[in-house]
Design a protein around this motif. Structure first.
Motif, PDB file in Angstrom:
ATOM      1  N   GLU A  48      53.362  59.906  20.710  1.00  0.00           N
ATOM      2  CA  GLU A  48      54.346  60.868  20.228  1.00  0.00           C
ATOM      3  C   GLU A  48      55.675  60.788  20.966  1.00  0.00           C
ATOM      4  O   GLU A  48      56.525  61.670  20.838  1.00  0.00           O
ATOM      5  CB  GLU A  48      53.768  62.279  20.305  1.00  0.00           C
ATOM      6  CG  GLU A  48      52.548  62.454  19.401  1.00  0.00           C
ATOM      7  CD  GLU A  48      52.008  63.863  19.393  1.00  0.00           C
ATOM      8  OE1 GLU A  48      52.707  64.774  19.901  1.00  0.00           O
ATOM      9  OE2 GLU A  48      50.892  64.066  18.881  1.00  0.00           O
ATOM     10  N   GLY A  49      55.863  59.721  21.734  1.00  0.00           N
ATOM     11  CA  GLY A  49      57.167  59.442  22.331  1.00  0.00           C
ATOM     12  C   GLY A  49      57.564  60.306  23.502  1.00  0.00           C
ATOM     13  O   GLY A  49      58.746  60.389  23.849  1.00  0.00           O
ATOM     14  N   ALA A  50      56.599  60.936  24.172  1.00  0.00           N
ATOM     15  CA  ALA A  50      56.929  61.891  25.231  1.00  0.00           C
ATOM     16  C   ALA A  50      57.706  61.248  26.378  1.00  0.00           C
ATOM     17  O   ALA A  50      58.672  61.828  26.890  1.00  0.00           O
ATOM     18  CB  ALA A  50      55.658  62.550  25.759  1.00  0.00           C
ATOM     19  N   TRP A  51      57.302  60.053  26.800  1.00  0.00           N
ATOM     20  CA  TRP A  51      57.998  59.376  27.902  1.00  0.00           C
ATOM     21  C   TRP A  51      59.432  59.052  27.500  1.00  0.00           C
ATOM     22  O   TRP A  51      60.375  59.310  28.256  1.00  0.00           O
ATOM     23  CB  TRP A  51      57.272  58.095  28.290  1.00  0.00           C
ATOM     24  CG  TRP A  51      56.004  58.281  29.060  1.00  0.00           C
ATOM     25  CD1 TRP A  51      54.745  58.397  28.546  1.00  0.00           C
ATOM     26  CD2 TRP A  51      55.856  58.370  30.485  1.00  0.00           C
ATOM     27  NE1 TRP A  51      53.829  58.544  29.563  1.00  0.00           N
ATOM     28  CE2 TRP A  51      54.476  58.527  30.750  1.00  0.00           C
ATOM     29  CE3 TRP A  51      56.754  58.325  31.552  1.00  0.00           C
ATOM     30  CZ2 TRP A  51      53.974  58.643  32.056  1.00  0.00           C
ATOM     31  CZ3 TRP A  51      56.262  58.432  32.851  1.00  0.00           C
ATOM     32  CH2 TRP A  51      54.890  58.598  33.090  1.00  0.00           C
ATOM     33  N   LEU A  52      59.608  58.492  26.314  1.00  0.00           N
ATOM     34  CA  LEU A  52      60.941  58.055  25.901  1.00  0.00           C
ATOM     35  C   LEU A  52      61.874  59.222  25.662  1.00  0.00           C
ATOM     36  O   LEU A  52      63.052  59.171  26.034  1.00  0.00           O
ATOM     37  CB  LEU A  52      60.835  57.203  24.629  1.00  0.00           C
ATOM     38  CG  LEU A  52      60.175  55.835  24.779  1.00  0.00           C
ATOM     39  CD1 LEU A  52      60.227  55.080  23.459  1.00  0.00           C
ATOM     40  CD2 LEU A  52      60.837  55.015  25.898  1.00  0.00           C
ATOM     41  N   VAL A  53      61.389  60.275  25.039  1.00  0.00           N
ATOM     42  CA  VAL A  53      62.243  61.439  24.783  1.00  0.00           C
ATOM     43  C   VAL A  53      62.730  62.031  26.105  1.00  0.00           C
ATOM     44  O   VAL A  53      63.921  62.384  26.248  1.00  0.00           O
ATOM     45  CB  VAL A  53      61.495  62.487  23.946  1.00  0.00           C
ATOM     46  CG1 VAL A  53      62.262  63.799  23.911  1.00  0.00           C
ATOM     47  CG2 VAL A  53      61.272  61.966  22.526  1.00  0.00           C
ATOM     48  N   ARG A  54      61.861  62.109  27.084  1.00  0.00           N
ATOM     49  CA  ARG A  54      62.267  62.652  28.381  1.00  0.00           C
ATOM     50  C   ARG A  54      63.265  61.730  29.079  1.00  0.00           C
ATOM     51  O   ARG A  54      64.223  62.197  29.703  1.00  0.00           O
ATOM     52  CB  ARG A  54      61.038  62.887  29.259  1.00  0.00           C
ATOM     53  CG  ARG A  54      60.110  63.953  28.701  1.00  0.00           C
ATOM     54  CD  ARG A  54      58.950  64.252  29.615  1.00  0.00           C
ATOM     55  NE  ARG A  54      57.960  65.068  28.936  1.00  0.00           N
ATOM     56  CZ  ARG A  54      57.045  65.805  29.543  1.00  0.00           C
ATOM     57  NH1 ARG A  54      56.990  65.841  30.859  1.00  0.00           N
ATOM     58  NH2 ARG A  54      56.166  66.512  28.846  1.00  0.00           N
ATOM     59  N   ALA A  55      63.041  60.431  28.961  1.00  0.00           N
ATOM     60  CA  ALA A  55      63.971  59.485  29.576  1.00  0.00           C
ATOM     61  C   ALA A  55      65.352  59.584  28.947  1.00  0.00           C
ATOM     62  O   ALA A  55      66.374  59.605  29.652  1.00  0.00           O
ATOM     63  CB  ALA A  55      63.424  58.065  29.446  1.00  0.00           C
ATOM     64  N   LEU A  56      65.417  59.656  27.621  1.00  0.00           N
ATOM     65  CA  LEU A  56      66.701  59.727  26.933  1.00  0.00           C
ATOM     66  C   LEU A  56      67.411  61.042  27.198  1.00  0.00           C
ATOM     67  O   LEU A  56      68.647  61.089  27.283  1.00  0.00           O
ATOM     68  CB  LEU A  56      66.503  59.529  25.433  1.00  0.00           C
ATOM     69  CG  LEU A  56      66.010  58.146  24.992  1.00  0.00           C
ATOM     70  CD1 LEU A  56      65.858  58.099  23.480  1.00  0.00           C
ATOM     71  CD2 LEU A  56      66.943  57.042  25.482  1.00  0.00           C
ATOM     72  N   ALA A  57      66.659  62.121  27.310  1.00  0.00           N
ATOM     73  CA  ALA A  57      67.268  63.418  27.607  1.00  0.00           C
ATOM     74  C   ALA A  57      67.944  63.402  28.975  1.00  0.00           C
ATOM     75  O   ALA A  57      68.978  64.059  29.176  1.00  0.00           O
ATOM     76  CB  ALA A  57      66.216  64.518  27.543  1.00  0.00           C
ATOM     77  N   GLU A  79      60.338  63.909  15.204  1.00  0.00           N
ATOM     78  CA  GLU A  79      60.638  65.338  15.144  1.00  0.00           C
ATOM     79  C   GLU A  79      61.049  65.875  16.523  1.00  0.00           C
ATOM     80  O   GLU A  79      61.997  66.650  16.641  1.00  0.00           O
ATOM     81  CB  GLU A  79      59.430  66.102  14.610  1.00  0.00           C
ATOM     82  CG  GLU A  79      59.107  65.811  13.145  1.00  0.00           C
ATOM     83  CD  GLU A  79      57.771  66.382  12.705  1.00  0.00           C
ATOM     84  OE1 GLU A  79      57.508  66.360  11.493  1.00  0.00           O
ATOM     85  OE2 GLU A  79      56.992  66.830  13.583  1.00  0.00           O
ATOM     86  N   THR A  80      60.326  65.457  17.558  1.00  0.00           N
ATOM     87  CA  THR A  80      60.651  65.905  18.911  1.00  0.00           C
ATOM     88  C   THR A  80      62.001  65.369  19.347  1.00  0.00           C
ATOM     89  O   THR A  80      62.809  66.090  19.944  1.00  0.00           O
ATOM     90  CB  THR A  80      59.560  65.448  19.900  1.00  0.00           C
ATOM     91  OG1 THR A  80      58.295  65.945  19.481  1.00  0.00           O
ATOM     92  CG2 THR A  80      59.864  65.946  21.307  1.00  0.00           C
TER      93      THR A  80
END
Length: 248
Positions: A48-57, A79-80
């Motif tokens: 669900e992309g949790a690592w990447l979303v946090r990195a990009l944020a 969606e996240t």
């Protein structure tokens, strides 16, 4: 039932699908991306992309690519990313991680608790060498034996003694293969227990809340079985290490 659906349900409250606390994830990502202000990250088995979303944020000048076989998990990742405001900087691919190839190299490649898709830790690292830009990092998570596994632990995991090694042996093999650990994290027992309670508890609660669903009985059975295997089998025996690696 569908194993991908089971995994999505189990990780609903723990989107980092590995035994790491949020603060551990934040520290590892900070170290993994600190070497360049502008970068590209690739997550193989992104879920669900949790690592990447946090990195990009945290890194507004980074872009990212995620690859996974679970189409619904990728939908949730999109969606996240939209909710967090980073969707324009992430590309998500429904594909086999072993077959994915990008036109440009990456400054960071992540494979956390997904090395099984490549046949193990060392094959996974061998597969991503050509994806790395000069000076790139690899953030990779894998299990190891905290202590000699008992028969009960092996049966609970459905594993063989040779599937993993102890931490020193595992690290030594990576070094001999030309990788240098520049940071890392060994998951604590507290992180393991929180992860397992979340995994089993989320499934059990979903089954209680959805008794009419055709999968309810299977979900409850999976939660009960996994809890027993954890508490009476591999707790305290199976460890988890997340390495931050560079090529020599």
């Amino acid at each position: 039932m569908d194993r991908q659906r089971l995994s999505r349900l189990a990780h609903a409250r723990h989107p980092i699908a590995a035994p790491l606390a949020d603060e551990s994830v934040a520290r590892l990502l900070e170290r993994a991306t600190a070497h360049t202000e502008v970068g590209r990250a690739l997550d193989l088995g992104c879920g669900e992309g949790a690592w990447l979303v946090r990195a990009l944020a945290a890194r507004p000048r980074w872009r990212a690519v995620g690859v996974d076989l679970d189409a619904q998990a990728l939908t949730r990742a999109r969606e996240t990313a939209t909710a967090v405001g980073v969707v324009r900087r992430i590309g998500l691919h429904h594909a086999d991680v072993r077959e994915f190839a990008a036109a440009e190299p990456f400054d960071l490649v992540l494979i956390v608790d997904a090395t099984h898709a490549f046949g193990g830790l060392r094959p996974a690292l061998a597969a991503v060498r050509e994806q790395l830009a000069p000076g790139a990092r690899v953030l990779i998570g894998e299990s190891f034996w905290e202590r000699e596994p008992s028969r009960a632990a092996l049966e609970a995991l459905g594993a063989a003694r040779d599937d993993y090694a102890d931490l020193a042996t595992t690290t030594g093999r990576l070094v001999r293969d030309g990788w240098t650990p520049v940071d890392g994290h060994i998951s604590s027992q507290q992180e393991w227990d929180a992860y397992e309670f979340s995994w089993t508890g989320t499934l059990a609660e979903w089954a209680l809340d959805h008794p009419e669903d055709p999968d309810a009985a299977a979900v409850r059975e999976a939660a009960d079985r996994h809890r027993t295997e954890w508490l009476h089998g591999h707790r305290g025996t199976l460890g988890f290490v997340t390495y931050l690696l560079r090529r020599d």
